[in-house]
Design an enzyme around this catalytic site. Structure first.
Site, short mmCIF file in Angstrom:
data_model
loop_
_atom_site.label_atom_id
_atom_site.label_comp_id
_atom_site.label_asym_id
_atom_site.label_seq_id
_atom_site.Cartn_x
_atom_site.Cartn_y
_atom_site.Cartn_z
N HIS A 12 0.84 -1.20 0.00
CA HIS A 12 0.00 0.00 0.00
C HIS A 12 0.88 1.26 0.00
O HIS A 12 0.63 2.20 -0.77
CB HIS A 12 -0.92 -0.01 1.22
N GLU A 13 1.91 1.27 0.83
CA GLU A 13 2.80 2.43 0.88
C GLU A 13 3.62 2.57 -0.40
O GLU A 13 3.86 3.69 -0.87
CB GLU A 13 3.71 2.35 2.11
N HIS A 16 1.60 4.32 -2.94
CA HIS A 16 1.63 5.78 -2.80
C HIS A 16 2.83 6.36 -3.55
O HIS A 16 2.72 7.40 -4.20
CB HIS A 16 1.72 6.19 -1.33
N GLU A 87 -6.16 7.54 -1.62
CA GLU A 87 -6.10 6.38 -0.71
C GLU A 87 -6.75 5.16 -1.35
O GLU A 87 -6.24 4.06 -1.24
CB GLU A 87 -6.77 6.71 0.63
#
Length: 131
Positions: A12-13, A16, A87
């Site tokens: 997930h990071e 980003h 997100e």
């Protein structure tokens, strides 16, 4: 956290980073700040820089004042909407990186249900004279 959850969080990071969310968030914050500064300038010019024309009504100044109050709220809403959409995009991209969305979902479930034993407690005793 187990290995699948750690993989979900890291993917997930990394999503980003891949999606350049910091850049987009910085641009959105800069635009929101510019809108707020312009709205503040418009508000002060409507209050103190009024027109001296006797033929014109004061409805333009009132409209300017109302818009200068509403514009910062609109900028803030747009910034929050961009943040939320980034997100969601990071969630889907991270799930494709990890190959399964269950790891991130499990990590989110664990972060919500924190047992009472793991909550932070102050390590330093505060003397009663300080209270």
């Amino acid at each position: 956290m187990n290995t699948d959850e750690i993989t979900g969080v890291i993917s997930h990071e990394m999503a980003h980073v891949k999606n350049r969310d910091i850049l987009i968030g910085s641009i959105a914050a800069t635009m929101a700040g510019a809108i707020m500064i312009i709205a503040s300038m418009a508000r002060w010019s409507a209050i103190f820089g009024g027109r001296s024309d006797n033929n014109r009504s004061g409805s333009g100044a009132i409209g300017l004042l109302i818009m200068s109050i509403l514009a910062p709220f609109a900028a803030m809403l747009i910034q929050m909407a961009i943040s939320r959409s980034r997100e969601y995009l990071a969630d889907s991209t991270g799930a494709s990186f990890a190959g399964q969305p269950s790891g991130l979902a499990g990590a989110l479930k664990n972060s919500v249900h924190i047992p009472k034993e793991s909550q932070c407690r102050p390590q330093v005793k505060i003397p009663p004279t300080c209270l």
